[in-house]
Enzyme design. Structure first.
Site, mmCIF file in Angstrom:
data_model
loop_
_atom_site.group_PDB
_atom_site.id
_atom_site.type_symbol
_atom_site.label_atom_id
_atom_site.label_comp_id
_atom_site.label_asym_id
_atom_site.label_seq_id
_atom_site.Cartn_x
_atom_site.Cartn_y
_atom_site.Cartn_z
ATOM 1 N N THR A 8 -5.176 -4.001 18.770
ATOM 2 C CA THR A 8 -4.621 -3.632 17.538
ATOM 3 C C THR A 8 -5.522 -3.249 16.397
ATOM 4 O O THR A 8 -6.515 -3.488 16.616
ATOM 5 C CB THR A 8 -3.768 -5.049 16.994
ATOM 6 O OG1 THR A 8 -3.022 -4.532 15.960
ATOM 7 C CG2 THR A 8 -4.873 -6.151 16.673
ATOM 8 N N ASN A 10 -4.197 -3.660 13.280
ATOM 9 C CA ASN A 10 -3.452 -4.224 12.328
ATOM 10 C C ASN A 10 -4.592 -5.660 12.000
ATOM 11 O O ASN A 10 -4.544 -6.755 12.750
ATOM 12 C CB ASN A 10 -2.119 -4.759 12.669
ATOM 13 C CG ASN A 10 -1.536 -5.507 11.658
ATOM 14 O OD1 ASN A 10 -2.073 -6.199 10.653
ATOM 15 N ND2 ASN A 10 -0.196 -5.471 11.377
ATOM 16 N N LYS A 13 -2.894 -9.020 11.629
ATOM 17 C CA LYS A 13 -2.587 -9.704 13.051
ATOM 18 C C LYS A 13 -3.709 -10.528 13.614
ATOM 19 O O LYS A 13 -3.799 -11.520 14.027
ATOM 20 C CB LYS A 13 -1.962 -8.698 13.985
ATOM 21 C CG LYS A 13 -0.538 -8.174 13.663
ATOM 22 C CD LYS A 13 -0.050 -7.426 14.884
ATOM 23 C CE LYS A 13 1.210 -6.712 14.434
ATOM 24 N NZ LYS A 13 1.732 -5.904 15.497
ATOM 25 N N ASP A 69 3.575 -6.434 20.799
ATOM 26 C CA ASP A 69 4.310 -5.740 19.912
ATOM 27 C C ASP A 69 5.478 -6.669 19.510
ATOM 28 O O ASP A 69 5.903 -7.459 20.115
ATOM 29 C CB ASP A 69 4.919 -4.690 20.936
ATOM 30 C CG ASP A 69 5.564 -3.432 20.123
ATOM 31 O OD1 ASP A 69 5.157 -3.255 18.790
ATOM 32 O OD2 ASP A 69 6.816 -2.647 20.497
ATOM 33 N N THR A 70 5.709 -6.416 18.183
ATOM 34 C CA THR A 70 6.808 -7.042 17.498
ATOM 35 C C THR A 70 8.082 -6.572 16.881
ATOM 36 O O THR A 70 7.653 -5.191 16.455
ATOM 37 C CB THR A 70 6.017 -7.934 16.265
ATOM 38 O OG1 THR A 70 5.024 -8.635 16.840
ATOM 39 C CG2 THR A 70 7.186 -8.985 15.588
ATOM 40 N N GLY A 150 4.059 -6.387 6.239
ATOM 41 C CA GLY A 150 5.323 -6.064 6.802
ATOM 42 C C GLY A 150 6.481 -6.588 6.154
ATOM 43 O O GLY A 150 6.486 -6.259 4.995
ATOM 44 N N TYR A 151 7.408 -7.125 6.941
ATOM 45 C CA TYR A 151 8.581 -7.751 6.148
ATOM 46 C C TYR A 151 8.676 -9.214 5.652
ATOM 47 O O TYR A 151 9.622 -9.660 5.474
ATOM 48 C CB TYR A 151 10.013 -7.408 7.469
ATOM 49 C CG TYR A 151 10.025 -6.081 8.133
ATOM 50 C CD1 TYR A 151 11.098 -5.222 7.245
ATOM 51 C CD2 TYR A 151 9.380 -5.523 9.289
ATOM 52 C CE1 TYR A 151 11.197 -3.979 7.843
ATOM 53 C CE2 TYR A 151 9.596 -4.390 9.498
ATOM 54 C CZ TYR A 151 10.506 -3.699 8.985
ATOM 55 O OH TYR A 151 11.026 -2.342 9.193
ATOM 56 N N LYS A 172 2.740 -20.168 7.813
ATOM 57 C CA LYS A 172 3.377 -19.208 8.821
ATOM 58 C C LYS A 172 3.104 -19.375 10.334
ATOM 59 O O LYS A 172 4.097 -19.229 11.017
ATOM 60 C CB LYS A 172 2.686 -17.663 8.218
ATOM 61 C CG LYS A 172 3.813 -16.755 8.898
ATOM 62 C CD LYS A 172 3.158 -15.434 8.503
ATOM 63 C CE LYS A 172 3.757 -14.145 9.698
ATOM 64 N NZ LYS A 172 3.205 -12.562 9.369
ATOM 65 N N HIS A 177 6.889 -16.182 15.463
ATOM 66 C CA HIS A 177 7.054 -15.533 16.587
ATOM 67 C C HIS A 177 5.823 -15.427 17.197
ATOM 68 O O HIS A 177 5.392 -15.749 18.260
ATOM 69 C CB HIS A 177 7.666 -14.185 16.261
ATOM 70 C CG HIS A 177 7.089 -13.647 14.994
ATOM 71 N ND1 HIS A 177 7.398 -14.116 13.614
ATOM 72 C CD2 HIS A 177 6.477 -12.450 14.944
ATOM 73 C CE1 HIS A 177 6.920 -13.395 13.075
ATOM 74 N NE2 HIS A 177 6.127 -12.091 13.543
HETATM 75 P P1 IMP Z 1 4.208 -3.803 15.524
HETATM 76 O O1 IMP Z 1 4.092 -4.698 16.419
HETATM 77 O O2 IMP Z 1 2.883 -3.579 14.817
HETATM 78 O O3 IMP Z 1 4.692 -2.388 15.914
HETATM 79 O O4 IMP Z 1 4.914 -4.162 14.301
HETATM 80 C C1 IMP Z 1 6.342 -3.606 14.270
HETATM 81 C C2 IMP Z 1 6.632 -3.699 12.633
HETATM 82 O O5 IMP Z 1 7.085 -5.061 12.310
HETATM 83 C C3 IMP Z 1 5.505 -3.489 11.482
HETATM 84 O O6 IMP Z 1 6.310 -2.666 10.554
HETATM 85 C C4 IMP Z 1 4.958 -4.626 11.047
HETATM 86 O O7 IMP Z 1 4.517 -4.655 9.978
HETATM 87 C C5 IMP Z 1 6.293 -5.424 11.252
HETATM 88 N N1 IMP Z 1 5.798 -6.913 11.848
HETATM 89 C C6 IMP Z 1 5.140 -7.338 13.007
HETATM 90 N N2 IMP Z 1 4.820 -8.658 12.799
HETATM 91 C C7 IMP Z 1 5.304 -8.977 11.495
HETATM 92 C C8 IMP Z 1 5.226 -10.189 11.104
HETATM 93 O O8 IMP Z 1 4.572 -11.166 11.455
HETATM 94 N N3 IMP Z 1 5.703 -10.196 9.691
HETATM 95 C C9 IMP Z 1 6.380 -9.017 8.905
HETATM 96 N N4 IMP Z 1 6.487 -7.912 9.682
HETATM 97 C C10 IMP Z 1 5.964 -7.911 10.697
#
Ligand code: IMP
Length: 195
Positions: A8, A10, A13, A69-70, A150-151, A172, A177
């Site tokens: 990643t 990020n 994360k 992936d989330t 993120g959210y 958290k 998740h």
């Molecule tokens: P990805 O897994 O990095 O593709 O994340 C997908 C989207 O979900 C991104 O916009 C992230 O900011 C958001 N996201 C992923 N994990 C979290 C979290 O733990 N909290 C809030 N937003 C998340």
């Protein structure tokens, strides 16, 4: 200590996962491994995208690694933004714009139930293992808190009245998740003979 690359870019994360693992594993980021690429997320499922991240890095390095992936899934929007969560408001992947779009889409809806779902693909010596974690909750009416990413400012997990952005990492992780998926990954790794 065994080395594992976390596929990643990020940093949030990475920090969450390091807080969870303590000193049990050496988690190496892409930047620390000298890999400067943006791994695409081209697929329609979290599983395929997580696999793509792990396999891309394994093919490049030959070092065991995992990708995740989330997606944030809302009931009122039939599962959206889901796998599109990162680019909900556009290719810029702007956290604030994504969150605002979600609030706009939910305006006037009474059902604000949502869940985060994380899939981790571990590529261990070339073999894939999948782990999943979910966190049920509600989307707040307005953003609250300045932690996380993120959210987080609009997600209130079940059994709490605060958003993820109002919690520190340890708190958290108890709900999250990613925390749940990571716990399974750690349990699996600890049962492997080489770890
Ligand atoms: P990805 O897994 O990095 O593709 O994340 C997908 C989207 O979900 C991104 O916009 C992230 O900011 C958001 N996201 C992923 N994990 C979290 C979290 O733990 N909290 C809030 N937003 C998340």
């Amino acid at each position: 200590m065994q080395k594992l690359i976390f596929a990643t870019n990020n940093q949030h994360k990475v920090e969450e996962i390091r807080a969870l693992l303590g000193k049990r594993f050496q988690i190496v980021t892409l930047a620390e491994a000298g890999i400067h690429i943006d791994i695409p997320e081209p697929y329609d499922t979290l599983e395929q995208n997580a696999r793509e991240k792990a396999m891309t890095i394994y093919r490049l390095t030959g070092i065991s690694c995992f990708g995740e992936d989330t997606g944030l899934e809302t009931m009122a929007l039939n599962g959206d933004p889901g796998v599109k969560s990162a680019r909900y408001a556009g290719d810029e992947r702007d956290f604030a714009a994504n969150t605002q779009k979600l609030l706009n889409m939910l305006e006037g809806k009474t059902n604000r139930s949502a869940r985060f779902r994380t899939v981790i693909s571990l590529c261990l010596n070339g073999t894939e293992h999948l782990f999943e974690g979910a966190c049920e909750g509600q989307i707040a009416d307005i953003p609250r808190g300045d932690k996380g990413f993120g959210y987080d400012p609009v997600f209130i997990p079940l059994n709490s009245n605060r958003t993820f952005a109002e919690m520190d990492l340890a708190e958290k992780n108890q709900y999250s998740h990613r925390g749940k998926a990571m716990e399974q990954l750690v349990r699996f790794l600890l049962n492997q003979q080489n770890y």
